[in-house]
Design an enzyme around this catalytic site. Sequence first.
Site, PDB file in Angstrom:
ATOM      1  N   ASP A 192      -0.843   6.148  -2.249  1.00  0.00           N
ATOM      2  CA  ASP A 192       0.289   5.637  -1.492  1.00  0.00           C
ATOM      3  C   ASP A 192       0.874   6.777  -0.689  1.00  0.00           C
ATOM      4  O   ASP A 192       0.809   7.937  -1.108  1.00  0.00           O
ATOM      5  CB  ASP A 192       1.358   5.061  -2.432  1.00  0.00           C
ATOM      6  CG  ASP A 192       0.909   3.774  -3.113  1.00  0.00           C
ATOM      7  OD1 ASP A 192       0.138   3.011  -2.493  1.00  0.00           O
ATOM      8  OD2 ASP A 192       1.339   3.529  -4.244  1.00  0.00           O
ATOM      9  N   ASP A 221      -1.175  -2.288   1.076  1.00  0.00           N
ATOM     10  CA  ASP A 221       0.018  -2.992   0.584  1.00  0.00           C
ATOM     11  C   ASP A 221       0.705  -3.739   1.725  1.00  0.00           C
ATOM     12  O   ASP A 221       1.175  -4.871   1.544  1.00  0.00           O
ATOM     13  CB  ASP A 221       1.005  -2.006  -0.048  1.00  0.00           C
ATOM     14  CG  ASP A 221       0.447  -1.278  -1.250  1.00  0.00           C
ATOM     15  OD1 ASP A 221      -0.468  -1.813  -1.905  1.00  0.00           O
ATOM     16  OD2 ASP A 221       0.929  -0.164  -1.533  1.00  0.00           O
TER      17      ASP A 221
END
Length: 160
Positions: A112, A128
Amino acid sequence: MFIYYLISIIIIAVDQLTKYLTVENIALHERVTVIPGVLSFTYHQNTGAAWSILEGQMLFFYIVTVIVVGVIIYYMQTAAKGDPLFALSLSFFLGGAIGNFIDRLFLQYVIDMIRLDFINFPIFNIADMALSVGVGLMLVYLLVDEWKNYQKKKAGHTHE
């Protein structure tokens, strides 16, 4: 249907490219400000799902992702034919699911990097974002579909 699979492939490619660039250019947990107070990049390794839930449950994620990808492909080949909005939402789901699955499979965690500094929100990635866009498109599709069904029922009752 080819265009919808192509959209998924583009999402996967952009996701994996941004993850590669993150690993190559940002130290783990380092924060790089892009727009002060709004957006920064932070290299984070997530061993769970959204908001780090179910941390370390890789076998569970493998099984669920394989099933989900199978179901998405099935629906793309059947129910989504002739329905561009439904197919588009599924293509975003497919790209997002596979993008994060690649990380889990090869790294045992998901990379991330996108951090919204103006809100207390978990760090996320392109996959995401694709999943979130897929949810939004699916909601629009369901609302439009319900409206069409309502209009058909309403039209059927006025002619009786």
